[in-house]
Design a protein around this motif. Structure first.
Motif, PDB file in Angstrom:
ATOM      1  N   SER A  58      52.927  31.094  87.697  1.00 36.31           N
ATOM      2  CA  SER A  58      53.474  29.912  87.592  1.00 36.31           C
ATOM      3  C   SER A  58      54.783  30.004  87.332  1.00 36.31           C
ATOM      4  O   SER A  58      55.657  31.159  86.917  1.00 36.31           O
ATOM      5  CB  SER A  58      53.147  29.205  86.376  1.00 36.31           C
ATOM      6  OG  SER A  58      53.069  30.000  85.249  1.00 36.31           O
ATOM      7  N   GLU A  59      55.624  28.884  87.353  1.00 34.61           N
ATOM      8  CA  GLU A  59      56.987  28.910  87.075  1.00 34.61           C
ATOM      9  C   GLU A  59      57.016  28.247  85.632  1.00 34.61           C
ATOM     10  O   GLU A  59      56.472  27.505  85.476  1.00 34.61           O
ATOM     11  CB  GLU A  59      57.838  27.834  88.041  1.00 34.61           C
ATOM     12  CG  GLU A  59      57.990  28.615  89.438  1.00 34.61           C
ATOM     13  CD  GLU A  59      58.658  27.528  90.275  1.00 34.61           C
ATOM     14  OE1 GLU A  59      59.585  27.656  91.007  1.00 34.61           O
ATOM     15  OE2 GLU A  59      58.068  26.369  90.867  1.00 34.61           O
ATOM     16  N   THR A  60      58.178  28.780  84.817  1.00 32.42           N
ATOM     17  CA  THR A  60      58.390  28.179  83.615  1.00 32.42           C
ATOM     18  C   THR A  60      59.865  27.791  83.708  1.00 32.42           C
ATOM     19  O   THR A  60      60.694  28.555  83.834  1.00 32.42           O
ATOM     20  CB  THR A  60      58.180  29.114  82.305  1.00 32.42           C
ATOM     21  OG1 THR A  60      56.850  29.468  82.500  1.00 32.42           O
ATOM     22  CG2 THR A  60      58.474  28.667  81.086  1.00 32.42           C
ATOM     23  N   TYR A  61      60.142  26.550  83.071  1.00 28.41           N
ATOM     24  CA  TYR A  61      61.590  25.960  83.248  1.00 28.41           C
ATOM     25  C   TYR A  61      62.131  26.355  81.913  1.00 28.41           C
ATOM     26  O   TYR A  61      61.726  25.803  80.894  1.00 28.41           O
ATOM     27  CB  TYR A  61      61.637  24.718  83.703  1.00 28.41           C
ATOM     28  CG  TYR A  61      61.328  24.520  85.082  1.00 28.41           C
ATOM     29  CD1 TYR A  61      61.130  25.395  86.072  1.00 28.41           C
ATOM     30  CD2 TYR A  61      61.412  22.956  85.506  1.00 28.41           C
ATOM     31  CE1 TYR A  61      60.876  25.051  87.324  1.00 28.41           C
ATOM     32  CE2 TYR A  61      61.466  22.854  86.875  1.00 28.41           C
ATOM     33  CZ  TYR A  61      60.997  23.763  87.925  1.00 28.41           C
ATOM     34  OH  TYR A  61      60.820  23.569  89.133  1.00 28.41           O
ATOM     35  N   LEU A  62      63.378  27.239  82.090  1.00 32.62           N
ATOM     36  CA  LEU A  62      64.317  27.200  80.992  1.00 32.62           C
ATOM     37  C   LEU A  62      65.132  25.693  81.043  1.00 32.62           C
ATOM     38  O   LEU A  62      65.408  25.523  81.993  1.00 32.62           O
ATOM     39  CB  LEU A  62      65.215  28.283  80.777  1.00 32.62           C
ATOM     40  CG  LEU A  62      64.290  29.877  81.028  1.00 32.62           C
ATOM     41  CD1 LEU A  62      65.232  30.832  80.771  1.00 32.62           C
ATOM     42  CD2 LEU A  62      63.371  30.175  79.901  1.00 32.62           C
ATOM     43  N   ARG A  63      65.651  25.343  79.654  1.00 33.68           N
ATOM     44  CA  ARG A  63      66.351  24.095  79.662  1.00 33.68           C
ATOM     45  C   ARG A  63      67.542  24.077  78.696  1.00 33.68           C
ATOM     46  O   ARG A  63      67.200  25.121  77.820  1.00 33.68           O
ATOM     47  CB  ARG A  63      65.411  22.760  79.301  1.00 33.68           C
ATOM     48  CG  ARG A  63      64.151  22.634  80.120  1.00 33.68           C
ATOM     49  CD  ARG A  63      63.424  21.610  79.760  1.00 33.68           C
ATOM     50  NE  ARG A  63      62.186  21.307  80.514  1.00 33.68           N
ATOM     51  CZ  ARG A  63      62.317  20.636  81.521  1.00 33.68           C
ATOM     52  NH1 ARG A  63      63.098  19.813  81.935  1.00 33.68           N
ATOM     53  NH2 ARG A  63      61.222  20.403  82.314  1.00 33.68           N
ATOM     54  N   ASP A  64      68.410  23.423  78.754  1.00 31.09           N
ATOM     55  CA  ASP A  64      69.798  23.230  78.166  1.00 31.09           C
ATOM     56  C   ASP A  64      69.407  22.560  77.112  1.00 31.09           C
ATOM     57  O   ASP A  64      68.572  21.834  76.867  1.00 31.09           O
ATOM     58  CB  ASP A  64      70.915  22.910  79.113  1.00 31.09           C
ATOM     59  CG  ASP A  64      71.130  21.738  79.702  1.00 31.09           C
ATOM     60  OD1 ASP A  64      70.147  20.896  79.103  1.00 31.09           O
ATOM     61  OD2 ASP A  64      71.753  21.581  80.421  1.00 31.09           O
ATOM     62  N   GLU A  65      70.597  22.318  76.067  1.00 30.03           N
ATOM     63  CA  GLU A  65      70.322  21.425  75.000  1.00 30.03           C
ATOM     64  C   GLU A  65      70.213  20.115  75.500  1.00 30.03           C
ATOM     65  O   GLU A  65      69.885  19.253  74.663  1.00 30.03           O
ATOM     66  CB  GLU A  65      71.754  21.339  74.144  1.00 30.03           C
ATOM     67  CG  GLU A  65      73.106  20.913  74.761  1.00 30.03           C
ATOM     68  CD  GLU A  65      73.701  22.155  75.602  1.00 30.03           C
ATOM     69  OE1 GLU A  65      74.831  21.600  76.336  1.00 30.03           O
ATOM     70  OE2 GLU A  65      73.027  23.337  75.848  1.00 30.03           O
ATOM     71  N   LYS A  66      70.641  19.520  76.628  1.00 32.82           N
ATOM     72  CA  LYS A  66      70.103  18.370  77.237  1.00 32.82           C
ATOM     73  C   LYS A  66      69.035  18.067  77.805  1.00 32.82           C
ATOM     74  O   LYS A  66      68.623  17.044  78.396  1.00 32.82           O
ATOM     75  CB  LYS A  66      71.285  17.719  78.006  1.00 32.82           C
ATOM     76  CG  LYS A  66      72.656  17.664  77.290  1.00 32.82           C
ATOM     77  CD  LYS A  66      73.895  17.239  78.366  1.00 32.82           C
ATOM     78  CE  LYS A  66      75.107  17.042  77.684  1.00 32.82           C
ATOM     79  NZ  LYS A  66      76.126  16.743  78.380  1.00 32.82           N
ATOM     80  N   ASP A  67      67.979  18.893  77.619  1.00 31.93           N
ATOM     81  CA  ASP A  67      66.836  19.390  78.341  1.00 31.93           C
ATOM     82  C   ASP A  67      66.752  19.221  79.735  1.00 31.93           C
ATOM     83  O   ASP A  67      65.940  19.011  80.589  1.00 31.93           O
ATOM     84  CB  ASP A  67      66.015  18.050  77.835  1.00 31.93           C
ATOM     85  CG  ASP A  67      64.336  18.349  78.004  1.00 31.93           C
ATOM     86  OD1 ASP A  67      64.022  19.410  77.861  1.00 31.93           O
ATOM     87  OD2 ASP A  67      63.545  17.225  78.284  1.00 31.93           O
ATOM     88  N   LYS A  68      67.864  19.526  80.296  1.00 29.72           N
ATOM     89  CA  LYS A  68      68.037  19.800  81.891  1.00 29.72           C
ATOM     90  C   LYS A  68      67.533  21.313  82.384  1.00 29.72           C
ATOM     91  O   LYS A  68      68.134  22.019  81.484  1.00 29.72           O
ATOM     92  CB  LYS A  68      69.449  19.464  82.224  1.00 29.72           C
ATOM     93  CG  LYS A  68      69.798  18.175  82.226  1.00 29.72           C
ATOM     94  CD  LYS A  68      71.329  17.911  82.764  1.00 29.72           C
ATOM     95  CE  LYS A  68      71.754  16.376  82.654  1.00 29.72           C
ATOM     96  NZ  LYS A  68      72.961  16.456  83.341  1.00 29.72           N
ATOM     97  N   PRO A  69      66.686  21.254  83.294  1.00 25.35           N
ATOM     98  CA  PRO A  69      66.216  22.752  83.650  1.00 25.35           C
ATOM     99  C   PRO A  69      67.403  23.488  84.186  1.00 25.35           C
ATOM    100  O   PRO A  69      68.384  23.025  84.877  1.00 25.35           O
ATOM    101  CB  PRO A  69      65.366  22.272  84.832  1.00 25.35           C
ATOM    102  CG  PRO A  69      64.760  20.918  84.598  1.00 25.35           C
ATOM    103  CD  PRO A  69      66.168  20.424  84.068  1.00 25.35           C
ATOM    104  N   THR A  70      67.419  24.697  83.491  1.00 26.47           N
ATOM    105  CA  THR A  70      68.699  25.672  84.032  1.00 26.47           C
ATOM    106  C   THR A  70      68.064  26.732  85.049  1.00 26.47           C
ATOM    107  O   THR A  70      68.733  27.568  85.543  1.00 26.47           O
ATOM    108  CB  THR A  70      69.203  26.197  82.958  1.00 26.47           C
ATOM    109  OG1 THR A  70      68.312  26.940  81.931  1.00 26.47           O
ATOM    110  CG2 THR A  70      70.045  25.152  81.874  1.00 26.47           C
ATOM    111  N   ALA A  71      66.789  27.175  84.524  1.00 26.15           N
ATOM    112  CA  ALA A  71      66.407  28.495  85.384  1.00 26.15           C
ATOM    113  C   ALA A  71      64.780  28.072  85.494  1.00 26.15           C
ATOM    114  O   ALA A  71      64.150  27.625  84.672  1.00 26.15           O
ATOM    115  CB  ALA A  71      67.002  29.352  84.785  1.00 26.15           C
TER     116      ALA A  71
END
Length: 503
Positions: A58-71
């Motif tokens: 699976s893919e796990t999305y990392l997110r920034d402080e604005k909850d936008k996916p970064t990786a």
């Protein structure tokens, strides 16, 4: 009054535009699909026991402080069926190194449920097809497993407007993997499970850094154990450079062991006792070679000649050649010189391997026979396994080991950015002192000229590491000791016992 009318008109005419802009979706976010999950059920007959488990690629999305996916971080998790109490079942997070390598080596060679077979005698794997079989060295009987591909490796990649270099660095990489682990524990309800980290090569650097990123602070995650396979913790022990004599000390015992393997060391001097030979090589490196290198040009000619002759007995190189090298035997030059007269070079990752260069006068080998002698089998195995057994249908390539992350890696560990050798061992020592139940296993191959065993020992013998809780294990192979069947079994047994002892 006129000014207020102007402002009001501007606001009234602009308001629809503001509303229209606000209603527009974020283009970068709209282009990011939902993370993919490929789940399947399997069973493995492991050492007489049938183990049923779920595999989740699976893919796990990392997110920034604005909850936008970064990786997107790609992983393959293996969780045994019938888990009643999470506190009774360990989970081990596994990764390789590089930096820039995916986790296929430990996945398909050491601990996953499937294993690609390589010749134990250090000969090349040749052309496909390669044998892929159920892995009797898998750890699924004692722990669940999560194989992680860091950003820029495998199927993992940056998302949106984020660039890969934001994850390429000692701290950046460790922080992203720590965040992945937090997300995985939450999504799988495993916060109270015993937790282990297992890394190979630069993965050991990552594992030591993760002890700080996970355990440090008030939002910490306690660890039960750290498994270091072919460790590089203090890079001063692993980098040959003018003025850095530490690497020559760290590599000397490994060079001696390889000379012994190829019949070039003066074995009779040690009554053909390899263990006594290696013990003396360690002592010689610190008690004789190190003081001589420190003396530099003030070392007398007589002492230099004597030490060169003693080194010759260990390394199988002529005393004259050693003396001309000022007692400093760079590992790359050693690989070319040891078997030069026989027309061979020896491997970097595994000094048992032999290669043939196009000509014999160069100072260093053209390539690493212990790399090209096995890598194609692993690349074929991971792609075949993911696409056929786990039904992963990505069309983008699975990045095994590329130069992109490493070429952009931020090696700085201090806030001021001062140049210094990376040394993550103090973080490991701090983690052990603050967590009285954290244990460490060091697994080293005798014939490893990428991450020499004595360099890892030197790092662990200081830096505040609690040696009473460090387990040292050694193997008659190189960097990837599991390439040899007997040593792969021994590694599995050692790690299995290490995990079982922590329950």
């Amino acid at each position: 009054m006129r000014n207020w009318l102007v402002i009001l008109c501007v606001f009234l005419f602009a308001a629809p535009a503001f509303a229209e802009d606000a209603a527009k979706p974020d283009k970068a976010a709209a282009e990011i699909p939902d993370p993919s999950v490929f789940a399947s059920n399997h069973s493995l007959k492991l050492r007489g026991e049938t183990i049923k488990y779920q595999a989740v690629a699976s893919e796990t999305y990392l997110r920034d402080e604005k909850d936008k996916p970064t990786a997107s971080v790609f992983s393959v998790s293996y969780v045994r069926d019938g888990l009643a109490d999470p506190a009774s079942r360990p989970v081990t997070f596994v990764f390789n190194g590089g930096p820039g390598s995916a986790s296929l080596w430990l996945h398909m060679g050491a601990f996953g449920p499937k294993q690609v077979i390589t010749p134990s005698d250090a000969t090349g794997v040749g052309a496909p097809p390669y044998t892929i079989r159920d892995n009797q060295n898998s750890l699924l009987d004692v722990t669940d497993l999560v194989f992680i591909d860091p950003v820029g490796t495998g199927y993992s990649r940056p998302l949106g407007e984020t660039e890969g270099k934001e994850f390429y660095g000692v701290n950046e990489d460790a922080e992203s993997i720590a965040e992945f682990i937090r997300i995985w524990l939450t999504e799988n309800g495993r916060w109270n499970s015993p937790k282990y980290l297992a890394g190979e090569s630069y993965g050991t650097t990552r594992a030591a850094a993760l002890t700080e990123k996970l355990q440090g602070g008030w939002n910490g995650i306690g660890l039960n154990g750290v498994i270091l396979i072919s460790a590089i913790l203090d890079f001063q022990t692993g980098r040959f450079a003018p003025g850095n004599d530490t690497a020559h000390i760290a590599f000397f015992p490994s060079e001696a062991a390889i000379a012994w393997y190829h019949g070039k060391a003066n074995a009779a001097k040690w009554n053909n006792d390899f263990d006594a030979f290696v013990a003396d090589a360690r002592a010689f490196a610190t008690d004789t070679l190190a003081p001589a290198l420190i003396r530099g040009s003030t070392l007398s000619a007589a002492d230099e000649a004597r030490i060169a002759q003693e080194m010759s007995d260990y390394l199988g190189l002529s005393a004259e050649w050693i003396q001309q090298a000022n007692l400093r035997v760079d590992a790359s030059r050693f690989r070319k010189e040891l078997l030069r007269r026989e027309g061979y070079t020896v491997g970097r990752f595994d000094g048992r391997y032999k290669g043939v260069d196009s000509e014999g006068t160069a100072d260093v080998p053209e390539n690493d026979p212990s790399g090209y002698g096995m890598d194609v089998a692993y690349v074929a195995a991971i792609n075949d396994y993911l696409t056929r057994d786990l039904d992963v249908d990505f069309t983008r390539p699975y990045k095994v080991l590329t130069g992109e992350p490493g070429s952009q890696w931020n090696w700085s560990m201090n806030e001021r950015g001062w140049p210094a050798y990376v040394n993550v061992t103090p973080w490991l020592g701090k983690g052990m002192r603050e967590n009285p139940e954290l244990r460490v296993l060091l697994a080293s191959g005798w014939y490893d000229l990428a991450t020499p065993f004595y360099g890892a020992e030197m790092a662990l013998f200081k830096n505040g590491v609690v040696l009473d809780r460090v387990q040292f294990d050694y193997y008659d192979a190189g960097h990837m000791m599991y390439l040899a069947e007997e040593d792969g079994t021994k590694l599995s047994d050692d790690v299995r016992a290490f995990i079982a002892a922590g329950r």
